[in-house]
Motif scaffolding. Structure first.
Motif, mmCIF file in Angstrom:
data_model
loop_
_atom_site.group_PDB
_atom_site.id
_atom_site.type_symbol
_atom_site.label_atom_id
_atom_site.label_comp_id
_atom_site.label_asym_id
_atom_site.label_seq_id
_atom_site.Cartn_x
_atom_site.Cartn_y
_atom_site.Cartn_z
ATOM 1 N N MET A 38 0.840 -1.203 0.000
ATOM 2 C CA MET A 38 0.000 0.000 0.000
ATOM 3 C C MET A 38 0.877 1.256 0.000
ATOM 4 O O MET A 38 0.569 2.249 -0.659
ATOM 5 N N ARG A 39 1.961 1.216 0.740
ATOM 6 C CA ARG A 39 2.869 2.374 0.785
ATOM 7 C C ARG A 39 3.501 2.629 -0.574
ATOM 8 O O ARG A 39 3.701 3.769 -0.976
ATOM 9 N N ALA A 42 0.936 4.342 -2.660
ATOM 10 C CA ALA A 42 0.794 5.729 -2.213
ATOM 11 C C ALA A 42 1.940 6.583 -2.732
ATOM 12 O O ALA A 42 1.732 7.721 -3.184
ATOM 13 N N PRO A 49 -0.392 7.415 2.579
ATOM 14 C CA PRO A 49 -0.966 6.065 2.587
ATOM 15 C C PRO A 49 -2.344 5.973 3.234
ATOM 16 O O PRO A 49 -3.152 5.123 2.857
ATOM 17 N N LYS A 59 -6.199 -3.636 0.699
ATOM 18 C CA LYS A 59 -5.463 -3.822 -0.556
ATOM 19 C C LYS A 59 -6.283 -4.657 -1.537
ATOM 20 O O LYS A 59 -6.284 -4.393 -2.750
#
Length: 208
Positions: A38-39, A42, A49, A59
């Motif tokens: 996810m980071r 982002a 994030p 996710k």
């Protein structure tokens, strides 16, 4: 050409959701679901994030939104398999898939398939969906009874996606007009065979 990184991280605005989706599509298509965090998404989108969680939650939910799939088939697959284990699993799976495709989301599902046939990146992402969601669902229920599930799942996929093309895109008869019950009885035994047949000879020299 390397992408120019944006300076800093932006807070939410009307374009943030679309930019997160675009970043997710690029990364999922290039590297697959499992390797992307996810980071990372982002950072690619240039947002904090927390905004991904705000707009999409998990996710998995972001992945489904990125490929524009209107529903997640994995819970339904897991539910029908849990009803009776390996015995008769093929018929239950086929009935579930046909019921989903004959439902209210048919147009959107067909749009995803048609796009995947014409755009390699979408085809790769759709494969990720199958491998990450469908195969994992089968493994979670039948893992104790069936070996080499990822390999067996590829044969099952050939039946499911072949049926989708024949029934909904080419509209071949009588396949296009048969009911979910009829297709389950007709194609289910083939899926049962894929789940139970010896396949070690197909995996010789390959990672099992």
């Amino acid at each position: 050409m390397a992408r120019t990184k944006r300076a800093g991280r932006r807070t939410g605005n009307p374009d943030t959701r679309a930019e997160i989706l675009a970043a997710a599509r690029r990364l999922f298509a290039a590297e697959g679901f499992e390797s992307i965090s996810m980071r990372r998404i982002a950072a690619e989108a240039g947002v904090d994030p927390s905004l991904i969680h705000h707009y999409f939650g998990s996710k998995d939910d972001l992945f489904l939104a990125a490929i524009e799939l209107p529903l997640d088939p994995a819970p339904e697959v897991a539910a029908v398999l849990a009803q009776g284990g390996v015995e008769g699993a093929g018929g239950r799976l086929m009935h579930a898939f046909v019921t989903i495709w004959d439902g209210p989301h048919q147009d959107k599902l067909l749009a995803v398939v048609r796009t995947s046939l014409s755009k390699p990146a979408m085809s790769f992402v759709l494969r990720q969906l199958f491998e990450h969601r469908i195969v994992k669902a089968v493994e979670s229920i039948l893992g104790g009874e069936v070996d080499h599930i990822p390999a067996r799942a590829s044969f099952i996929a050939s039946q499911v996606f072949g049926l989708v093309v024949a029934r909904y895109i080419l509209k071949l008869e009588p396949v296009a007009s048969l009911s979910a019950d009829q297709l389950a009885v007709t194609i289910g035994p083939t899926i049962d065979r894929y789940l139970t047949m010896p396949i070690e000879h197909l995996l010789a020299g390959k990672e099992k």
